[in-house]
Design a protein around this motif. Sequence first.
Motif, PDB file in Angstrom:
ATOM      1  N   ALA A  39       4.348  -6.992  14.093  1.00  0.00           N
ATOM      2  CA  ALA A  39       4.177  -5.713  13.400  1.00  0.00           C
ATOM      3  C   ALA A  39       4.045  -4.565  14.394  1.00  0.00           C
ATOM      4  O   ALA A  39       4.540  -3.455  14.152  1.00  0.00           O
ATOM      5  N   SER A  40       3.398  -4.819  15.532  1.00  0.00           N
ATOM      6  CA  SER A  40       3.212  -3.763  16.524  1.00  0.00           C
ATOM      7  C   SER A  40       4.550  -3.271  17.080  1.00  0.00           C
ATOM      8  O   SER A  40       4.726  -2.075  17.338  1.00  0.00           O
ATOM      9  N   VAL A  41       5.492  -4.188  17.242  1.00  0.00           N
ATOM     10  CA  VAL A  41       6.818  -3.809  17.749  1.00  0.00           C
ATOM     11  C   VAL A  41       7.576  -3.003  16.696  1.00  0.00           C
ATOM     12  O   VAL A  41       8.234  -1.999  17.012  1.00  0.00           O
ATOM     13  N   VAL A  42       7.468  -3.417  15.423  1.00  0.00           N
ATOM     14  CA  VAL A  42       8.135  -2.688  14.342  1.00  0.00           C
ATOM     15  C   VAL A  42       7.598  -1.257  14.276  1.00  0.00           C
ATOM     16  O   VAL A  42       8.363  -0.291  14.155  1.00  0.00           O
ATOM     17  N   ARG A  43       6.281  -1.110  14.387  1.00  0.00           N
ATOM     18  CA  ARG A  43       5.678   0.231  14.324  1.00  0.00           C
ATOM     19  C   ARG A  43       6.099   1.074  15.515  1.00  0.00           C
ATOM     20  O   ARG A  43       6.322   2.283  15.385  1.00  0.00           O
ATOM     21  N   LEU A  44       6.232   0.444  16.676  1.00  0.00           N
ATOM     22  CA  LEU A  44       6.665   1.169  17.875  1.00  0.00           C
ATOM     23  C   LEU A  44       8.094   1.683  17.702  1.00  0.00           C
ATOM     24  O   LEU A  44       8.409   2.821  18.059  1.00  0.00           O
ATOM     25  N   LEU A  45       8.953   0.843  17.119  1.00  0.00           N
ATOM     26  CA  LEU A  45      10.360   1.203  16.959  1.00  0.00           C
ATOM     27  C   LEU A  45      10.598   2.179  15.810  1.00  0.00           C
ATOM     28  O   LEU A  45      11.436   3.076  15.915  1.00  0.00           O
ATOM     29  N   MET A  46       9.855   2.014  14.724  1.00  0.00           N
ATOM     30  CA  MET A  46      10.148   2.760  13.506  1.00  0.00           C
ATOM     31  C   MET A  46       9.145   3.851  13.178  1.00  0.00           C
ATOM     32  O   MET A  46       9.407   4.701  12.315  1.00  0.00           O
ATOM     33  N   GLY A  47       7.987   3.843  13.829  1.00  0.00           N
ATOM     34  CA  GLY A  47       6.980   4.837  13.504  1.00  0.00           C
ATOM     35  C   GLY A  47       6.470   4.667  12.085  1.00  0.00           C
ATOM     36  O   GLY A  47       6.316   3.545  11.591  1.00  0.00           O
ATOM     37  N   GLU A  48       6.250   5.776  11.399  1.00  0.00           N
ATOM     38  CA  GLU A  48       5.693   5.744  10.049  1.00  0.00           C
ATOM     39  C   GLU A  48       6.592   4.997   9.075  1.00  0.00           C
ATOM     40  O   GLU A  48       6.112   4.360   8.122  1.00  0.00           O
ATOM     41  N   SER A  49       7.918   5.028   9.310  1.00  0.00           N
ATOM     42  CA  SER A  49       8.848   4.359   8.395  1.00  0.00           C
ATOM     43  C   SER A  49       8.756   2.836   8.464  1.00  0.00           C
ATOM     44  O   SER A  49       9.394   2.137   7.675  1.00  0.00           O
ATOM     45  N   ALA A  50       7.945   2.312   9.378  1.00  0.00           N
ATOM     46  CA  ALA A  50       7.733   0.861   9.456  1.00  0.00           C
ATOM     47  C   ALA A  50       7.191   0.299   8.143  1.00  0.00           C
ATOM     48  O   ALA A  50       7.354  -0.892   7.851  1.00  0.00           O
ATOM     49  N   VAL A  51       6.570   1.157   7.336  1.00  0.00           N
ATOM     50  CA  VAL A  51       6.041   0.709   6.047  1.00  0.00           C
ATOM     51  C   VAL A  51       7.158   0.154   5.158  1.00  0.00           C
ATOM     52  O   VAL A  51       6.914  -0.681   4.280  1.00  0.00           O
ATOM     53  N   LEU A  52       8.405   0.571   5.416  1.00  0.00           N
ATOM     54  CA  LEU A  52       9.528   0.091   4.612  1.00  0.00           C
ATOM     55  C   LEU A  52       9.761  -1.405   4.780  1.00  0.00           C
ATOM     56  O   LEU A  52      10.264  -2.068   3.870  1.00  0.00           O
ATOM     57  N   VAL A  53       9.410  -1.943   5.947  1.00  0.00           N
ATOM     58  CA  VAL A  53       9.621  -3.379   6.190  1.00  0.00           C
ATOM     59  C   VAL A  53       8.323  -4.163   6.304  1.00  0.00           C
ATOM     60  O   VAL A  53       8.298  -5.370   6.066  1.00  0.00           O
ATOM     61  N   LEU A  54       7.233  -3.496   6.657  1.00  0.00           N
ATOM     62  CA  LEU A  54       5.952  -4.195   6.773  1.00  0.00           C
ATOM     63  C   LEU A  54       5.163  -4.158   5.474  1.00  0.00           C
ATOM     64  O   LEU A  54       4.270  -4.975   5.256  1.00  0.00           O
ATOM     65  N   GLY A  55       5.470  -3.189   4.625  1.00  0.00           N
ATOM     66  CA  GLY A  55       4.869  -3.124   3.298  1.00  0.00           C
ATOM     67  C   GLY A  55       5.854  -3.654   2.276  1.00  0.00           C
ATOM     68  O   GLY A  55       6.931  -4.136   2.613  1.00  0.00           O
ATOM     69  N   GLY A  56       5.467  -3.572   1.022  1.00  0.00           N
ATOM     70  CA  GLY A  56       6.389  -4.061  -0.002  1.00  0.00           C
ATOM     71  C   GLY A  56       5.829  -3.918  -1.394  1.00  0.00           C
ATOM     72  O   GLY A  56       4.700  -3.460  -1.601  1.00  0.00           O
ATOM     73  N   GLN A  57       6.635  -4.319  -2.347  1.00  0.00           N
ATOM     74  CA  GLN A  57       6.258  -4.279  -3.760  1.00  0.00           C
ATOM     75  C   GLN A  57       6.736  -5.568  -4.429  1.00  0.00           C
ATOM     76  O   GLN A  57       7.912  -5.921  -4.297  1.00  0.00           O
ATOM     77  N   ARG A  58       5.846  -6.211  -5.105  1.00  0.00           N
ATOM     78  CA  ARG A  58       6.223  -7.393  -5.884  1.00  0.00           C
ATOM     79  C   ARG A  58       6.711  -6.912  -7.255  1.00  0.00           C
ATOM     80  O   ARG A  58       6.144  -7.236  -8.309  1.00  0.00           O
ATOM     81  N   ALA A  59       7.778  -6.107  -7.206  1.00  0.00           N
ATOM     82  CA  ALA A  59       8.254  -5.427  -8.408  1.00  0.00           C
ATOM     83  C   ALA A  59       9.055  -6.367  -9.306  1.00  0.00           C
ATOM     84  O   ALA A  59       9.823  -7.202  -8.823  1.00  0.00           O
ATOM     85  N   VAL A  60       8.879  -6.195 -10.604  1.00  0.00           N
ATOM     86  CA  VAL A  60       9.601  -6.997 -11.592  1.00  0.00           C
ATOM     87  C   VAL A  60      10.264  -6.058 -12.597  1.00  0.00           C
ATOM     88  O   VAL A  60       9.758  -4.974 -12.880  1.00  0.00           O
ATOM     89  N   PRO A  61      11.411  -6.477 -13.168  1.00  0.00           N
ATOM     90  CA  PRO A  61      12.164  -5.608 -14.079  1.00  0.00           C
ATOM     91  C   PRO A  61      11.693  -5.735 -15.521  1.00  0.00           C
ATOM     92  O   PRO A  61      12.486  -6.040 -16.432  1.00  0.00           O
ATOM     93  N   GLN A  62      10.437  -5.480 -15.761  1.00  0.00           N
ATOM     94  CA  GLN A  62       9.867  -5.755 -17.075  1.00  0.00           C
ATOM     95  C   GLN A  62      10.573  -4.995 -18.193  1.00  0.00           C
ATOM     96  O   GLN A  62      10.936  -5.577 -19.227  1.00  0.00           O
ATOM     97  N   ARG A  63      10.810  -3.695 -18.004  1.00  0.00           N
ATOM     98  CA  ARG A  63      11.385  -2.897 -19.094  1.00  0.00           C
ATOM     99  C   ARG A  63      12.858  -3.252 -19.337  1.00  0.00           C
ATOM    100  O   ARG A  63      13.308  -3.242 -20.489  1.00  0.00           O
ATOM    101  N   LEU A  64      13.604  -3.579 -18.286  1.00  0.00           N
ATOM    102  CA  LEU A  64      14.995  -4.005 -18.471  1.00  0.00           C
ATOM    103  C   LEU A  64      15.056  -5.301 -19.269  1.00  0.00           C
ATOM    104  O   LEU A  64      15.849  -5.432 -20.212  1.00  0.00           O
TER     105      LEU A  64
END
Length: 299
Positions: A252-277
Motif C-alpha cells: 500500500a505504501s508504494v501505491v500511495r507513493l505512486l498515486m498520491g490521494e488517488s490511491a484510494v481508487l485501488v486501495l479502497g473499494g465498495q462492495r456494491a450490488v445492483p439491487q435496484r436493477l
Amino acid sequence: MKIFLTGASGLIGRRLTETLVSQSHQVTALTRAPERTAKILGPQVQLWDSLEGKTSLDGFDAVINLAGEPIADKRWTKEQKQKLCDSRWQLTEKLARLINAGERPPAVFISGSAVGYYGDQGQAVVAEDEPPNKQFTWQLCARWEALALAAESDKTRVCLLRTGVVLAPKGGALAKMTLPFRAGLGGPFGDGQQYMPWIHIDDMVNGIIFLLGHETLNGPFNMVAPYPTRNEQFSALLGEVLHRPSFMRVPASVVRLLMGESAVLVLGGQRAVPQRLEDAGFEFIYTELKPALEDVLKQ
C-alpha cells in the motif's frame, strides 16, 4: 428512438452506439473531434461539435450523458481535480438546462456517475441507499448527480449510472491491469481485501438500454455485477485467465507513493450490488468474474 449521446467515442459509448444503431435507433453524438469520431462510429451517426446556439433538446426521445475526464489517468493535483469536476459538471449542467428549456423535452435523461459516490465502504454491502463516506470521489459524483437531477420533471425522468470497473476487450481499467500480469509482475494491491465492483461491457450496455425502455425507472442505479470480488480474488482470477503468475503483491505504501490521494481508487473499494436493477427485473449475462474475464480477454 432519437437519442442524443455524449461520450460516444469512449469505452462504454462506442459499444452503446454500435448496439443502439443495430437496433435501428437514431443516434446524434456530441464530440469535440468530429472527423476522428466519424471514423470510430461510422456514417450512420449524426455528429454535433458543440451545444452553442442550441435552445433546447426537443425532438430527442432520450439523452445519455457519458462524458468525463478519465479519473485514474493522472495524480490528483488541485488542477487535475478541478479538471475532473469541470469535465463532468459543466456539460451535465448545460444538458439539464437545455432539457428544462424545451416544450417537448426528452422523456429520459440517463447520466453517468460512479460507485465512487459512496467513497471507501470497506466490507459493507452497498446498495443504492447506502450513506456515502464524504471523500473526493463523493464530492465529484454527488454534484454531478445533483446537476443531472435538475432536469427531472413530470415530462423527463432521470436515471443515474453509478458504474463500477467496466470490463471490456480494449481500453479502460482492465487494459492497464493486464500490463503487469503479462510481464509476470501481477498481484494484489495492499492487503487485497478491498472489494472491486465490476461489470462486463455487454451488461453495462444492456443495462442502459433497459433503463431507456422502462418508463417507471428513475434515480440511482449501481451498474455493477451481482457479485463484487476482493482485489486479491480479482488478481488471482486475472492471472489464471492470462496464464500468468499473480503473486507480486504491491505494498500500500508504494501505491500511495505512486498515486498520491488517488490511491484510494485501488486501495479502497465498495462492495456494491445492483439491487435496484435486479429488483426491476434486469438479468445479467455475466454474474461471475471468471467467465467475464475469459470473454473480454479472448477478444
